[in-house]
Design a protein around this motif. Structure first.
Motif, short mmCIF file in Angstrom:
data_model
loop_
_atom_site.label_atom_id
_atom_site.label_comp_id
_atom_site.label_asym_id
_atom_site.label_seq_id
_atom_site.Cartn_x
_atom_site.Cartn_y
_atom_site.Cartn_z
N ASN A 112 76.37 24.03 69.52
CA ASN A 112 76.22 25.77 70.10
C ASN A 112 75.97 26.73 71.20
OD1 ASN A 112 75.56 28.48 70.09
ND2 ASN A 112 74.57 28.80 68.52
N SER A 113 76.97 25.77 71.97
CA SER A 113 77.01 26.13 73.70
C SER A 113 78.27 25.99 74.34
CB SER A 113 76.51 24.37 74.34
OG SER A 113 77.37 23.49 74.04
N PRO A 114 78.26 25.88 75.47
CA PRO A 114 79.52 26.76 75.73
C PRO A 114 80.97 25.42 75.51
CG PRO A 114 78.17 26.95 77.31
CD PRO A 114 77.04 26.20 76.22
N GLY A 115 80.48 24.35 75.75
CA GLY A 115 80.86 23.20 76.07
C GLY A 115 81.21 22.43 74.36
N THR A 116 81.17 23.95 73.89
CA THR A 116 81.80 23.76 72.13
C THR A 116 83.65 23.95 72.52
OG1 THR A 116 80.21 23.58 71.25
CG2 THR A 116 81.41 23.83 69.73
N ALA A 117 83.38 25.57 73.23
CA ALA A 117 84.92 26.52 73.24
C ALA A 117 86.22 25.09 73.13
CB ALA A 117 84.27 27.63 73.94
N PRO A 118 85.90 25.07 74.45
CA PRO A 118 87.57 23.39 74.83
C PRO A 118 87.72 23.04 73.13
CG PRO A 118 85.53 23.84 76.26
CD PRO A 118 84.70 24.46 75.23
N LEU A 119 86.95 22.78 72.06
CA LEU A 119 87.27 22.19 71.84
C LEU A 119 88.23 22.90 70.57
CD1 LEU A 119 83.32 20.50 70.16
CD2 LEU A 119 85.23 19.55 71.48
N LEU A 120 88.03 24.00 70.32
CA LEU A 120 89.11 24.94 69.55
C LEU A 120 90.10 24.39 69.47
CD1 LEU A 120 87.68 26.49 67.33
CD2 LEU A 120 85.93 26.31 69.38
N CYS A 121 90.50 24.03 70.95
CA CYS A 121 91.81 23.63 71.65
C CYS A 121 92.27 22.50 72.23
CB CYS A 121 92.65 25.25 72.02
SG CYS A 121 94.86 24.80 73.01
N ALA A 122 91.84 22.58 73.47
CA ALA A 122 91.91 21.17 73.78
C ALA A 122 91.50 19.81 72.79
CB ALA A 122 90.84 21.16 75.78
N GLY A 123 90.32 19.74 72.54
CA GLY A 123 89.71 19.12 71.46
C GLY A 123 90.65 18.54 69.74
N ILE A 124 91.26 19.98 69.44
CA ILE A 124 91.90 19.72 68.36
C ILE A 124 93.05 19.40 68.98
CG2 ILE A 124 92.79 22.69 67.93
CD1 ILE A 124 92.32 19.73 65.09
N THR A 125 93.97 19.79 69.75
CA THR A 125 95.05 18.71 70.39
C THR A 125 95.24 17.38 70.12
OG1 THR A 125 95.80 21.15 71.56
CG2 THR A 125 97.34 19.22 71.45
N THR A 126 94.46 16.82 71.07
CA THR A 126 94.04 15.41 71.39
C THR A 126 93.38 14.62 70.40
OG1 THR A 126 91.24 16.25 72.42
CG2 THR A 126 93.03 16.21 73.78
N TYR A 127 92.40 15.76 69.98
CA TYR A 127 91.92 14.49 68.05
C TYR A 127 92.89 14.47 67.76
CZ TYR A 127 89.14 13.92 63.83
OH TYR A 127 88.57 13.32 63.32
N SER A 128 93.79 15.47 66.53
CA SER A 128 94.81 15.66 66.41
C SER A 128 95.93 14.91 66.44
CB SER A 128 95.23 16.79 65.81
OG SER A 128 96.56 16.39 65.30
N ALA A 129 96.16 14.39 67.58
CA ALA A 129 97.56 13.77 68.68
C ALA A 129 96.77 12.53 67.84
CB ALA A 129 97.61 13.78 69.89
N LEU A 130 95.70 11.44 68.42
CA LEU A 130 94.87 10.18 68.58
C LEU A 130 94.99 9.80 67.09
CD1 LEU A 130 92.33 10.20 70.89
CD2 LEU A 130 94.74 9.45 70.78
N VAL A 131 94.57 11.14 65.85
CA VAL A 131 94.69 11.01 64.36
C VAL A 131 95.88 10.54 63.46
CG1 VAL A 131 94.14 11.71 62.35
CG2 VAL A 131 92.44 12.30 64.19
N HIS A 132 96.69 11.43 63.92
CA HIS A 132 98.09 10.94 63.65
C HIS A 132 99.18 10.08 63.76
CE1 HIS A 132 101.82 12.88 60.99
NE2 HIS A 132 102.34 12.41 62.78
N ASN A 133 98.87 10.03 65.17
CA ASN A 133 99.13 9.00 65.48
C ASN A 133 98.67 7.40 65.18
OD1 ASN A 133 101.90 9.03 67.00
ND2 ASN A 133 100.30 10.70 67.84
N ALA A 134 97.34 7.36 64.62
CA ALA A 134 96.43 5.81 64.14
C ALA A 134 96.11 5.27 65.25
CB ALA A 134 97.58 5.00 63.14
N VAL A 135 95.86 5.69 66.68
CA VAL A 135 95.22 5.20 67.50
C VAL A 135 93.20 4.02 66.56
CG1 VAL A 135 93.86 5.55 70.07
CG2 VAL A 135 96.01 6.12 69.26
#
Ligand code: NAP
Length: 347
Positions: A149-172
């Motif tokens: 519960n802090s300001p550093g969580t807000a970017p997870l909603l786009c920057a976070g999921i975009t990068t996490y999803s790309a790494l997971v989908h490409n099986a890094v």
């Protein structure tokens, strides 16, 4: 109707200024959320400046939203008043196409409804999180654990999921050699996730002054891409390059840095691109792929992963009156690494 205060671009050449507009009251499956924080994504700048030619003005950006539930419709089951919630890049999708059924609503065949600059069923244009409240169907909200519960969580909603999803989908995976091109909002989240997945991480950056902080983020190597010698030393080195650059750049320069069978993953969406030298693909069986945010289920998975691994964005919290300066600074690569608006500080 609910009276809402926010900030909007009125044209592609004017600064964002305060606006008052209306949102519909929540329906039975919807939630009214008081916005606490909203991250500034480079996509907001592309869109405010109408770089893709589809911006509808007045344009209220914002799709990295953290807020608190103010009220709920009478059929809402998953949220209660006072819960901390997140809202990302989209607030609706058809729910029945094959991509939605596979929990990849971001690829909805009938089109997602983006949180900003989208179309609601009643014809209204969606207005994003540079505002003090928003109404969203409960199925498109994310649970935010108290520890995040802090300001550093807000970017997870786009920057976070975009990068996490790309790494997971490409099986890094552990031991992979991963380069991150561009150390901005998306780039620094990619460093954090790739390091936590056990990869050997290099940052490829045009900003030598970011070297120390790249290593502090956990990167193992820093390459100044304005120095040809440093670039030539990493030819044919990487399994993956995750490209988060927002401006026109030459993909061929970076394809050369991939090993045989290496993959260039495009996340950045520059308006202009350079011609591709296809021989750089055929000569080493290299690949270019893209990735786009992530589905609701995977976004919740990413948030839970961040709670477990204590991952958040590095942010500079600003008041909404600073938005235009923040846009200018982002265009000069001058932010470490995400601006987050404190929407409660709006006058
Ligand atoms: P950002 O914070 O502004 O970071 C972009 C970085 O790109 C800069 O920090 C800079 O890194 C590098 N850069 C800028 N101009 C450059 C140039 N001319 N040549 C080489 N590098 C340059 O932007 P962001 O919010 O991370 O967004 C990045 C891009 O991703 C945008 O195009 C955005 O629209 C897109 N995006 C895509 C998705 C998706 O789902 N695919 C989701 C969100 C955003 P250095 O200083 O290290 O060089």
């Amino acid at each position: 109707m609910i009276q809402v205060k926010g900030y909007a671009a009125q044209s592609n050449t004017t600064e964002l200024t305060p606006i008052v507009f209306q949102r519909n009251e929540p329906q039975e499956d919807e939630v009214l959320v008081d916005i606490l924080y909203c991250g500034i994504c480079h996509a907001d700048i592309h869109q405010a400046k109408n770089e893709y030619g589809n911006t509808i003005y007045p344009f209220v950006p914002g799709h990295e939203i953290i807020g608190r539930v103010n009220s709920i419709g009478n059929k809402v089951k998953k949220y209660k008043i006072g819960d901390t919630v997140g809202i990302g890049y989209f607030i609706d999708s058809c729910g029945y196409c094959s991509n939605c059924l596979e929990h990849e609503e971001q690829f909805c065949d009938n089109g997602i409804t983006p949180t900003q600059n989208g179309k609601l069923a009643n014809g209204q244009t969606t207005k994003g999180g540079y505002s003090n409240c928003i109404v969203v169907k409960e199925d498109y909200l994310l649970h935010i654990p108290e520890s995040l519960n802090s300001p550093g969580t807000a970017p997870l909603l786009c920057a976070g999921i975009t990068t996490y999803s790309a790494l997971v989908h490409n099986a890094v995976k552990k031991g992979d050699k991963v380069a991150i091109l561009g150390l901005g909002g998306l780039g620094h989240m990619t460093v954090k996730f790739a390091v936590s997945f056990g990869a050997e991480v290099s940052v490829l950056s045009t900003s030598p002054l970011k070297a120390d902080s790249a290593l502090a983020l956990g990167a193992h190597h820093f390459i100044d891409t304005t120095d040809e010698k440093q670039v030539s030393q990493v030819f044919s080195s990487f399994d993956f390059i995750i490209d988060t650059v927002s401006a026109k750049h030459d993909y061929n320069t970076y394809l050369k840095l991939l090993k045989k069978d290496g993959t260039l993953v495009l996340l950045g969406v520059p308006v202009e691109t350079t011609p591709l030298v296809t021989g750089l693909l055929t000569s080493r069986r290299r690949k270019i792929v893209g990735s786009f945010i992530g589905g609701i289920q995977q976004t919740q998975e990413m948030i839970n992963y961040c709670a477990t691994h204590q991952i958040q964005a590095d942010v500079e919290v600003i008041s909404p009156s600073y938005i235009n300066t923040a846009f200018e600074r982002m265009l000069k690569n001058d932010v470490k690494y995400r601006f987050v608006l404190d929407m409660q500080a709006m006058e």
